[in-house]
Design a protein around this motif. Structure first.
Motif, short mmCIF file in Angstrom:
data_model
loop_
_atom_site.label_atom_id
_atom_site.label_comp_id
_atom_site.label_asym_id
_atom_site.label_seq_id
_atom_site.Cartn_x
_atom_site.Cartn_y
_atom_site.Cartn_z
N LEU A 125 0.84 -1.20 0.00
CA LEU A 125 0.00 0.00 0.00
C LEU A 125 0.87 1.24 0.00
N ALA A 126 0.73 2.10 -1.03
CA ALA A 126 1.51 3.33 -1.13
C ALA A 126 0.74 4.50 -0.52
N GLY A 127 1.49 5.49 -0.05
CA GLY A 127 0.86 6.67 0.50
C GLY A 127 1.45 7.06 1.84
N SER A 128 1.48 8.37 2.13
CA SER A 128 2.08 8.85 3.37
C SER A 128 1.23 8.56 4.60
N ASP A 129 -0.05 8.20 4.41
CA ASP A 129 -0.94 7.95 5.54
C ASP A 129 -1.05 6.47 5.89
N VAL A 130 -0.29 5.60 5.19
CA VAL A 130 -0.35 4.15 5.46
C VAL A 130 0.50 3.82 6.68
N THR A 131 -0.09 3.11 7.64
CA THR A 131 0.64 2.75 8.86
C THR A 131 0.84 1.26 9.02
N VAL A 132 0.08 0.47 8.26
CA VAL A 132 0.18 -1.00 8.34
C VAL A 132 0.16 -1.59 6.95
N GLN A 133 1.04 -2.56 6.70
CA GLN A 133 1.08 -3.26 5.42
C GLN A 133 0.52 -4.68 5.61
N PRO A 134 -0.10 -5.24 4.55
CA PRO A 134 -0.60 -6.62 4.65
C PRO A 134 0.54 -7.62 4.81
N GLU A 135 0.24 -8.76 5.39
CA GLU A 135 1.25 -9.78 5.64
C GLU A 135 1.91 -10.24 4.35
N SER A 136 1.14 -10.30 3.27
CA SER A 136 1.68 -10.72 1.97
C SER A 136 2.75 -9.76 1.48
N ALA A 137 2.56 -8.46 1.72
CA ALA A 137 3.54 -7.45 1.32
C ALA A 137 4.81 -7.59 2.14
#
Length: 445
Positions: A382-394
């Motif tokens: 997930l791209a973007g300055s407001d993203v705080t958590v990424q999915p486990e797959s990433a």
């Protein structure tokens, strides 16, 4: 030696900034999709297919009062300016304009200015040090301490500056400008103080190099391909641009990435024993083959260790150690390739012999960035300055990109290095025979 290595230090700074931080700057600050970033960098290399051939041919046919290669050292100015401009993109710009700006500045920096400098680097080195292979080996080994030291300093400082100041697009511009403006002055020291030895060309029987001779070399000189593949894989490894993602999302602290460069200080003493170790093993190729096992062990540990900062740093350090001969002995590979050109009846082509390797280097850099973009996209990053958590797959894909891709590259490098060792044995024998023949001819005259 210090002046001659000054330009390499600044180039290393540009690589540190571009390769480690361009992707995360574009994705997390500007909001550009990581897959799009990778495709843009890959597309930029299509242009290189033409500029590398032209640049090599141009340098080989250059004759000026300053020399054959020295004038092209001025390209360092263009590289530093375009680096600053690239990180001056406005986040409020349209998505299309952001992509066009990144692509244009990146292409100017690497496909134009860096291409001209890279094409001139080998002939400049050969002519400045009067074609003295022993001296060039010494400079490559000991001078590499200067280059690596400068790179380490920036690699330590930049993550700290990034964590504190790169909270906005303006902060990124401020950081890059503060580094590259004085960097331009430092990079100019080589051009100002390092002259060429005109006597190097005294025995050259070819007044010019024809384009068709360059393509003949591609078909007849297998060693130019072995080295090009080595450079391709090396640059895929060093340009994955996944380290920042790994330390941000897997380790959990991007500022700890600076510890990698601090730990790399342990490699510096190895620079002084590298020539002796290569001599003991019989060739640079054998040295590269042997060190490959160390790099594979390091990356394997990093993958198994997951988010452990110690195994991550150890993996990167051992990976860097495994590729040191590539980073600092490129001119020796090219000199042997030039000798083989003469062995098969072609001109030496000091600049053109590096065309394929230079192209593969930049193509590998683009592949590295593209691989990261593709792998992270597959993982659902997930791209973007407001993203705080990424999915486990990433997160899983970040680990794969960080460790398993470099292992695959090292295996290919080791195979090509072993194949290159045959020329490293034959080239000195042929050169000695040729010198004896020339000495006999001069005596007869």
């Amino acid at each position: 030696m210090h002046a001659f290595k000054s330009s390499d230090v600044v180039t290393a700074w540009i690589n540190v900034i571009m390769l480690n931080y361009l992707s995360i700057y574009a994705s997390d600050t500007l909001g550009v999709n990581v897959g799009t970033i990778g495709m843009m960098l890959l597309a930029s290399k299509i242009f290189d297919a033409f500029t590398d051939i032209f640049a090599g041919w141009l340098v080989d046919n250059t004759k000026t009062k300053l020399g054959k290669a020295r004038p092209y050292e001025l390209s360092i100015i263009g590289m530093t300016i375009t680096t600053i401009l690239l990180f001056s993109c406005g986040p409020e710009w349209s998505y299309t304009l952001k992509c066009v700006w990144i692509f244009t500045m990146y292409t100017l920096c690497f496909s134009v200015f860096s291409t001209l400098r890279a094409a001139a680097l080998n002939p400049y080195t050969i002519r400045h040090f009067s074609n003295n292979k022993a001296l060039i080996t010494k400079v490559a080994s000991y001078g590499s301490v200067i280059t690596m030291g400068g790179s380490m300093i920036l690699s330590i400082v930049f993550p700290i500056m990034m964590g504190r100041l790169a909270t906005s697009a303006g902060g990124w511009t401020m950081i890059v400008a503060a580094i590259m403006i004085p960097g331009t002055a430092i990079g100019m020291l080589r051009f100002i103080f390092c002259k060429e030895d005109p006597s190097v060309d005294a025995e050259d029987k070819h007044d010019s190099v024809k384009i068709k001779e360059i393509f003949l070399m591609f078909g007849k000189n297998k060693y130019v391909w072995f080295f090009a593949i080595i450079m391709l894989c090396y640059n895929v490894m060093t340009n994955l641009a996944v380290g920042t993602y790994f330390f941000k999302w897997i380790v959990g602290n991007v500022q700890l990435m600076g510890l990698t460069s601090a730990a790399s200080v342990l490699i510096l003493p190895f620079m002084f024993v590298m020539p002796l170790l290569a001599k003991k093993l019989g060739s640079i190729g054998n040295l590269l083959f042997t060190l490959g096992f160390i790099g594979i062990a390091g990356y394997t540990g990093a993958y198994i260790g997951g988010g452990n900062v110690v195994t991550a740093i150890l993996g990167l350090v051992l990976g860097s150690l495994a590729t040191l001969p590539i980073a600092y002995y490129q001119v020796l590979f090219i000199m042997n390739i030039c000798t083989y050109n003469e062995m098969i009846g072609l001109p030496r082509m000091d600049a053109s012999s590096a065309i394929l390797a230079n192209f593969m280097s930049k193509f590998g850099a683009a592949i590295g960035a593209s691989v990261t973009g593709v792998i992270l996209s597959i993982g659902g990053y997930l791209a973007g300055s407001d993203v705080t958590v990424q999915p486990e797959s990433a997160l899983k894909m970040i680990r794969v990109d960080f460790a398993l891709v470099p292992i695959a590259c090292l295996v290919i490098i080791m195979i090509c290095a072993k194949l290159f060792t045959k020329l490293e044995k034959e080239a000195p024998e042929w050169e000695a025979k040729r010198k004896a023949e020339l000495a006999a001819e001069n005596t007869d005259c």
